[in-house]
Motif scaffolding. Structure first.
Motif, PDB file in Angstrom:
ATOM      1  N   UNK A   1       3.817   8.297   4.055  1.00 37.18           N
ATOM      2  CA  UNK A   1       3.244   6.999   2.861  1.00 37.18           C
ATOM      3  C   UNK A   1       3.049   5.813   3.814  1.00 37.18           C
ATOM      4  N   UNK A   2       4.038   5.897   4.972  1.00 37.14           N
ATOM      5  CA  UNK A   2       4.273   4.330   5.239  1.00 37.14           C
ATOM      6  C   UNK A   2       3.054   4.278   6.797  1.00 37.14           C
ATOM      7  N   UNK A   3       3.520   6.149   7.631  1.00 35.74           N
ATOM      8  CA  UNK A   3       2.761   5.623   8.161  1.00 35.74           C
ATOM      9  C   UNK A   3       0.946   6.053   8.267  1.00 35.74           C
ATOM     10  N   UNK A   4       1.003   7.154   7.299  1.00 36.89           N
ATOM     11  CA  UNK A   4      -0.592   7.166   6.677  1.00 36.89           C
ATOM     12  C   UNK A   4      -1.316   5.699   6.882  1.00 36.89           C
ATOM     13  N   UNK A   5      -0.218   5.019   6.372  1.00 41.58           N
ATOM     14  CA  UNK A   5      -1.144   3.250   6.167  1.00 41.58           C
ATOM     15  C   UNK A   5      -0.675   2.753   7.174  1.00 41.58           C
ATOM     16  N   UNK A   6      -0.439   2.724   8.144  1.00 34.72           N
ATOM     17  CA  UNK A   6      -0.249   2.006   9.593  1.00 34.72           C
ATOM     18  C   UNK A   6      -1.503   2.575  10.196  1.00 34.72           C
TER      19      UNK A   6
ATOM     20  N   UNK B   1       0.640  -0.974   0.135  1.00 32.05           N
ATOM     21  CA  UNK B   1      -0.116   0.072  -0.321  1.00 32.05           C
ATOM     22  C   UNK B   1       0.723   1.108  -0.310  1.00 32.05           C
ATOM     23  N   UNK B   2       2.021   0.960   0.714  1.00 27.69           N
ATOM     24  CA  UNK B   2       3.064   2.208   0.675  1.00 27.69           C
ATOM     25  C   UNK B   2       3.469   2.585  -0.529  1.00 27.69           C
ATOM     26  N   UNK B   3       3.723   1.354  -1.401  1.00 25.17           N
ATOM     27  CA  UNK B   3       4.591   1.303  -2.557  1.00 25.17           C
ATOM     28  C   UNK B   3       6.120   1.396  -2.525  1.00 25.17           C
ATOM     29  N   UNK B   4       6.934   0.012  -0.663  1.00 23.84           N
ATOM     30  CA  UNK B   4       7.725   0.401  -0.309  1.00 23.84           C
ATOM     31  C   UNK B   4       8.294  -1.022  -0.495  1.00 23.84           C
ATOM     32  N   UNK B   5       9.439  -1.831   0.295  1.00 24.23           N
ATOM     33  CA  UNK B   5       9.995  -3.156   0.373  1.00 24.23           C
ATOM     34  C   UNK B   5       9.317  -3.519   1.907  1.00 24.23           C
ATOM     35  N   UNK B   6       9.535  -4.474   2.160  1.00 23.16           N
ATOM     36  CA  UNK B   6       8.564  -5.126   3.319  1.00 23.16           C
ATOM     37  C   UNK B   6       9.600  -5.183   3.860  1.00 23.16           C
ATOM     38  N   UNK B   7      10.914  -4.704   4.016  1.00 23.05           N
ATOM     39  CA  UNK B   7      12.401  -4.175   4.686  1.00 23.05           C
ATOM     40  C   UNK B   7      12.267  -2.160   5.584  1.00 23.05           C
ATOM     41  N   UNK B   8      11.754  -2.116   4.601  1.00 25.29           N
ATOM     42  CA  UNK B   8      11.557  -0.301   4.871  1.00 25.29           C
ATOM     43  C   UNK B   8      10.793  -0.468   5.430  1.00 25.29           C
ATOM     44  N   UNK B   9       9.887  -1.314   5.436  1.00 25.22           N
ATOM     45  CA  UNK B   9       8.816  -0.899   6.679  1.00 25.22           C
ATOM     46  C   UNK B   9       9.105  -1.193   7.809  1.00 25.22           C
ATOM     47  N   UNK B  10      10.305  -2.189   7.658  1.00 25.92           N
ATOM     48  CA  UNK B  10      10.482  -3.098   9.443  1.00 25.92           C
ATOM     49  C   UNK B  10      10.780  -2.199   9.989  1.00 25.92           C
ATOM     50  N   UNK B  11      12.036  -0.918   9.363  1.00 20.87           N
ATOM     51  CA  UNK B  11      12.845  -0.388   9.983  1.00 20.87           C
ATOM     52  C   UNK B  11      12.120   0.640  10.324  1.00 20.87           C
ATOM     53  N   UNK B  12      11.399   0.979   9.731  1.00 18.64           N
ATOM     54  CA  UNK B  12      10.014   2.159  10.265  1.00 18.64           C
ATOM     55  C   UNK B  12      10.150   2.095  11.546  1.00 18.64           C
ATOM     56  N   UNK B  13       9.223   0.491  11.222  1.00 19.14           N
ATOM     57  CA  UNK B  13       8.397   0.111  12.455  1.00 19.14           C
ATOM     58  C   UNK B  13       9.680  -0.081  13.974  1.00 19.14           C
ATOM     59  N   UNK B  14      10.854  -0.016  13.375  1.00 18.11           N
ATOM     60  CA  UNK B  14      12.100  -0.380  14.317  1.00 18.11           C
ATOM     61  C   UNK B  14      13.147   1.254  14.668  1.00 18.11           C
ATOM     62  N   UNK B  15      12.137   2.430  13.843  1.00 11.97           N
ATOM     63  CA  UNK B  15      12.896   3.603  14.253  1.00 11.97           C
ATOM     64  C   UNK B  15      13.705   4.016  13.205  1.00 11.97           C
ATOM     65  N   UNK B  16      14.138   3.373  12.505  1.00 12.00           N
ATOM     66  CA  UNK B  16      15.901   2.900  11.471  1.00 12.00           C
ATOM     67  C   UNK B  16      15.087   4.123  10.487  1.00 12.00           C
ATOM     68  N   UNK B  17      15.055   5.431  10.861  1.00 11.80           N
ATOM     69  CA  UNK B  17      14.767   6.161   9.664  1.00 11.80           C
ATOM     70  C   UNK B  17      15.635   7.055   9.504  1.00 11.80           C
ATOM     71  N   UNK B  18      17.019   6.910   9.761  1.00 16.68           N
ATOM     72  CA  UNK B  18      18.233   8.029   9.407  1.00 16.68           C
ATOM     73  C   UNK B  18      18.150   8.080   8.017  1.00 16.68           C
ATOM     74  N   UNK B  19      18.163   7.140   7.470  1.00 14.14           N
ATOM     75  CA  UNK B  19      18.561   7.592   5.706  1.00 14.14           C
ATOM     76  C   UNK B  19      17.130   7.119   5.023  1.00 14.14           C
ATOM     77  N   UNK B  20      15.718   7.379   5.674  1.00 14.56           N
ATOM     78  CA  UNK B  20      14.405   7.481   4.960  1.00 14.56           C
ATOM     79  C   UNK B  20      14.202   8.528   5.025  1.00 14.56           C
ATOM     80  N   UNK B  21      13.486   9.036   3.491  1.00 12.77           N
ATOM     81  CA  UNK B  21      13.296  10.065   2.801  1.00 12.77           C
ATOM     82  C   UNK B  21      11.884  10.566   3.746  1.00 12.77           C
ATOM     83  N   UNK B  22      11.328  11.459   3.971  1.00 13.57           N
ATOM     84  CA  UNK B  22      10.393  12.665   5.012  1.00 13.57           C
ATOM     85  C   UNK B  22       8.857  11.742   4.543  1.00 13.57           C
TER      86      UNK B  22
END
Length: 336
Positions: free
Chosen positions: A41-46, A15-36
């Motif tokens: 998009x991930x937060x909206x879908x969650x 739904x967010x148009x990203x990989x499972x790994x990217x969603x996993x990084x988001x859920x674990x707070x690893x967003x340093x290299x992730x674009x706003x």
């Protein structure tokens, strides 16, 4: 969806148009290299799907996690440090641990912390809310998570909160200062509309001054941006002969800088110029002259917030939902 009909991490990724790994990084707070944009998009879908990771769901179904989420507006000041200490000491006595987040009074940051702490299975929350917290509170209510506000009186019928008597303490202190002989009253502080504590402190000041037949002038300063020269000019322009002037600084973070800006008038303190602020006890007693401050029982406020929340988590319902603690005044050399 999974076989049980529940949303999975794969669904969120699609739904967010990203990989499972990217969603996993988001859920674990690893967003340093992730674009706003990706984070948004991930937060909206969650939020749209009310998704929670399976590991957290299993934990919640089995037992309480004994985790409390604590979100502070500004963790850098001594007031917040004492609040957190009171919360942690009380939580530990009851077998709970704390997760601490610093929102910087930013509603999006606040919401992000709440969502991440929910994924970790926090049993409840203690929050110093931003004005935008109302929308986030809907998520907690939907999740059935109890939460307690501190340092803020929230006008919701079902809200739990603990605060200090900022309005009454300020009003009574101003009356005392009038009795001591101050006749000109100045307030130097940030926009009071951002927080209920600021509203109470400024209202306690203005109501007391006006109801006792005096007038006042105020200088609004920006959070974290104090023009020392402007502060000094403001005070000097309102000082009058035989009219002792009182400067009131309702924001604890601003008091040291305002005091520093007024150093050229040091010889006039306290008979011609009085200065009073909030908290900063550790610093104020070592200033020269020592500063009078209205002091909040921060540690006790943290203790009480934790007691109210744990009482709700354990469904004992023995604590009063609304509690107000009394401030004290540490009278020192900066006032008569």
């Amino acid at each position: 969806m999974g076989r049980d009909g529940k949303i999975t991490i794969k669904d969120i990724a699609l739904m967010a148009g990203v990989s499972k790994t990217t969603v996993s990084f988001f859920l674990n707070g690893k967003t340093d290299k992730m674009s706003p944009e990706t984070e948004a998009r991930i937060r909206e879908m969650i939020e749209k799907t009310n998704y929670r990771p399976n590991i957290a769901a299993r934990t919640l179904n089995q037992k309480k996690t004994k985790l409390i989420g604590v979100i502070i507006g500004d963790i850098t000041n001594s007031f917040s440090s004492k609040i957190v200490k009171g919360i942690e000491d009380t939580a530990r006595k009851h077998g709970f641990q704390t997760l601490i987040g610093n929102s910087s009074y930013d509603a999006e940051m606040e919401a992000s912390y709440v969502n991440r702490m929910l994924t970790l299975g926090a049993d409840g929350f203690i929050i110093q809310p931003t004005p935008g917290f109302y929308e986030t509170s809907k998520i907690l209510k939907r999740e059935g998570k109890p939460f307690v506000y501190f340092d803020s009186k929230v006008y919701e019928d079902d809200a739990y909160w603990v605060k200090t008597d900022n309005y009454t303490a300020t009003y009574r202190t101003m009356e005392n200062l009038m009795e001591k002989g101050y006749k000109t009253f100045l307030m130097i502080g940030a926009d009071p509309s951002r927080l209920s504590t600021r509203i109470e402190r400024s209202s306690g000041f203005t109501d007391c001054i006006l109801e006792n037949g005096y007038s006042y002038e105020s200088l609004e300063i920006k959070d974290g941006e104090i023009d020392g020269e402007k502060v000094l000019d403001f005070v000097k322009s309102h000082m009058k002969a035989n009219h002792p002037t009182l400067v009131y600084v309702p924001n604890c973070w601003a008091l040291p800088e305002v005091y520093h800006a007024l150093q050229p008038l040091k010889e006039k303190i306290p008979k011609e110029l009085g200065i009073i602020g909030f908290d900063n006890v550790e610093w104020a007693i070592y200033s020269d002259p020592k500063l009078t401050t209205i002091v909040q029982p921060a540690y006790e406020e943290g203790q009480k917030a934790a007691e109210i929340l744990i009482d709700q988590i354990e469904e004992k319902n023995s604590e009063k939902p609304h509690q107000t603690l009394k401030c004290s005044v540490n009278w020192l050399e900066s006032t008569m």
